[in-house]
Design an enzyme around this catalytic site. Structure first.
Site, PDB file in Angstrom:
ATOM      1  N   GLU A  45       0.591  -1.007  -0.091  1.00 46.53           N
ATOM      2  CA  GLU A  45      -0.069  -0.036   0.129  1.00 46.53           C
ATOM      3  C   GLU A  45       0.857   1.270  -0.194  1.00 46.53           C
ATOM      4  OE1 GLU A  45      -3.315   0.702  -0.176  1.00 46.53           O
ATOM      5  OE2 GLU A  45      -3.519  -1.513  -0.583  1.00 46.53           O
ATOM      6  N   CYS A 201     -12.147   3.231 -14.745  1.00 48.95           N
ATOM      7  CA  CYS A 201     -12.546   4.213 -14.364  1.00 48.95           C
ATOM      8  C   CYS A 201     -11.009   5.172 -14.449  1.00 48.95           C
ATOM      9  CB  CYS A 201     -13.244   4.697 -13.144  1.00 48.95           C
ATOM     10  SG  CYS A 201     -14.134   6.303 -13.179  1.00 48.95           S
ATOM     11  N   CYS A 208     -15.890   3.373 -20.310  1.00 51.17           N
ATOM     12  CA  CYS A 208     -17.461   3.364 -19.600  1.00 51.17           C
ATOM     13  C   CYS A 208     -18.288   2.067 -20.359  1.00 51.17           C
ATOM     14  CB  CYS A 208     -18.063   4.609 -19.905  1.00 51.17           C
ATOM     15  SG  CYS A 208     -17.026   6.008 -19.504  1.00 51.17           S
ATOM     16  N   CYS A 211     -17.615  -0.712 -17.852  1.00 49.41           N
ATOM     17  CA  CYS A 211     -18.136  -0.268 -16.444  1.00 49.41           C
ATOM     18  C   CYS A 211     -19.423  -1.018 -15.893  1.00 49.41           C
ATOM     19  CB  CYS A 211     -18.052   1.248 -16.266  1.00 49.41           C
ATOM     20  SG  CYS A 211     -18.405   1.771 -14.453  1.00 49.41           S
ATOM     21  N   CYS A 217     -24.197   6.057 -13.803  1.00 48.03           N
ATOM     22  CA  CYS A 217     -22.869   7.195 -13.594  1.00 48.03           C
ATOM     23  C   CYS A 217     -23.597   8.486 -14.211  1.00 48.03           C
ATOM     24  CB  CYS A 217     -21.825   6.663 -14.324  1.00 48.03           C
ATOM     25  SG  CYS A 217     -20.255   7.745 -14.219  1.00 48.03           S
TER      26      CYS A 217
END
Length: 363
Positions: A45, A201, A208, A211, A217
Site C-alpha cells: 500500500e 475509470c 465506460c 463499467c 453514472c
C-alpha cells in the site's frame, strides 16, 4: 449541501454489481494477494501511493526478498532501504516505512496494530485510507478506503463538484465510500474499488462501455467523464537551477554526499550541489584544492510535483583526497554500492566509465 450526495444505487445493489465484476475481471494474482499478511499489505500500500501497479511489482518482490519480515526491515540501515527504493520516487515513503517499522518494534511488540485504525493511522506514512486498506485486506474486517482511484470513481458516479483535495469535497466522498462499504468480503470489495479506478475509470480515458455502473453514472450520462473529478487548481511550476559536482579521482570513483534526512531527496546519496559556480569553486578551495575543473556538461531537467529543477553537471578531476569528511564517500560506478541514490544522480553515474570525464549522451 448535504454531507453525502444522493447515492446512485442502494448499497447492497452497488456491492453486488462491484463484486460480480471483480470476480470476472478484477486482479486476483498480485504478489501481495498471495499471502495477505498485515506486513506485506502495508508495504504494498505504501509503494502503491502515487505509483502504478506495474511499476510497483518488481520493487515489491525485491523488497520482500530482502526484508521478508517487519523485524528485518526495522533492523536494516536507512541506506539499504532507500537503495531498494531507488527509482520508485517519493522517497519520503521509504523513510517513513523504515521509521514506522522501528516504532512498531518499539511500541507494538513487532506487530502492526491492525486492531485499531487510529493506532495504525498514527504510524509515519499511514493515513486514514491506507490504514483502512491494510485492515480490510489483511484481516477482512470492515474498514473504509478513499485512495485516488476511489475518489475518481465516486466523483464521476455522482458528479461530485469540486477538487477532492478540498476538505468539504473529501468529506462527501468519504461519506459515499462509507455508505457503499459492506460487512462481508471486505478485502475483495477494497481491491475491487481500487481496480475499478485503475483499470476502467482511469484518469483521462475511462472505459465506460465495460463499467458495471455505466447505466447509473451521472458524469457518463452527461458526457462529462473527463470533467470529474475536478483537477487541482494549477500553478505555474517554478524553475530552480543547481550545479552538481561530478568529482572523479584517479581510480574513476565519484565523490558522493548524503542529503539531509528531510527535504529534497532526504537521506539519499547524491552529487554535491551548488547554487552557482562561485559557490562550487569556494567549496573545492576548502575540500579539494587540487581539483581541476572540466567543461560543464549540458543541463537537463528533473520535474517534481511542485517545481522543475534544471541540473548542470560540472565535472572535475583530482588524483586523490586524504579525507572526504563525514557523510561523504567515494562511489565506484563499475562496482555500485547498495545505497539510495536520487534518480538523476543514478542516471548520471550509470553513464560514467572509469577515468572518463567526457559528457555522457544524456541521463
Amino acid at each position: 449541501m448535504s454531507e453525502m450526495p444522493a447515492p446512485v444505487l442502494d448499497a447492497v445493489v452497488f456491492q453486488r454489481r462491484l463484486l460480480d465484476w471483480f470476480d470476472r475481471e478484477g486482479r486476483h494474482d498480485l504478489p501481495w494477494q498471495n499471502e495477505r499478511t498485515p506486513y506485506r499489505v502495508w508495504v504494498s500500500e505504501i509503494m502503491l501511493q502515487q505509483t502504478q501497479v506495474a511499476t510497483v511489482i518488481p520493487y515489491f518482490e525485491r523488497f520482500m526478498a530482502r526484508f521478508p519480515t517487519l523485524a528485518e526491515l526495522a533492523a536494516a540501515s536507512q541506506d539499504e532501504v532507500l537503495h531498494l527504493w531507488t527509482g520508485l520516487g517519493y522517497y519520503a515513503r521509504g523513510r517513513n516505512l523504515h521509521k514506522a517499522a522501528q516504532r512498531v518494534m518499539a511500541e507494538h511488540g513487532g506487530e502492526l496494530p491492525v486492531a485499531s485504525l487510529e493506532s495504525l493511522a498514527e504510524l509515519p506514512g499511514i493515513g486514514r485510507s491506507t490504514a483502512g486498506a491494510i485492515i480490510a485486506q489483511s484481516t477482512g474486517r470492515r474498514a473504509v478506503i478513499l485512495d485516488g482511484n476511489v475518489k475518481r470513481s465516486l466523483s464521476r458516479l455522482h458528479a461530485v463538484e469540486g477538487w477532492p483535495g478540498r476538505p468539504a469535497v473529501e468529506r462527501r466522498l468519504w461519506a459515499l465510500a462509507e455508505h457503499y462499504t459492506p460487512e462481508a468480503r471486505v478485502a475483495d470489495h477494497t481491491q475491487a474499488m481500487m481496480d475499478l479506478g485503475a483499470t476502467l475509470c482511469r484518469r483521462g480515458t475511462p472505459e465506460c462501455s465495460r463499467c458495471p455502473f455505466a447505466d447509473v453514472c451521472v458524469a457518463h450520462a452527461r458526457g462529462e467523464e473527463r470533467r470529474f473529478p475536478e483537477s487541482k487548481p494549477k500553478k505555474a511550476l517554478p524553475t530552480r537551477t543547481t550545479l552538481m559536482l561530478v568529482l572523479q579521482d584517479g581510480q574513476g570513483r565519484v565523490l558522493l554526499e548524503q542529503r539531509p534526512a528531510s527535504g529534497l531527496w532526504g537521506g539519499l546519496w547524491g552529487l554535491p550541489q551548488f547554487d552557482d559556480l562561485a559557490a562550487l569553486r569556494a567549496w573545492l578551495d576548502v575540500h579539494a584544492p587540487a581539483a581541476a575543473l572540466q567543461p560543464s556538461w549540458p543541463a537537463f531537467s528533473h520535474t517534481f510535483s511542485h517545481f522543475r529543477l534544471e541540473i548542470t553537471p560540472q565535472p572535475a578531476r583530482i588524483d586523490g583526497l586524504d579525507s572526504v569528511g563525514e557523510a561523504r564517500c567515494w562511489y565506484d560506478p563499475g562496482h555500485p554500492r547498495r545505497i539510495g541514490l536520487a534518480a538523476p544522480v543514478k542516471s548520471l553515474l550509470a553513464s560514467l566509465t572509469p577515468f572518463t570525464l567526457a559528457a555522457p549522451e544524456g541521463p
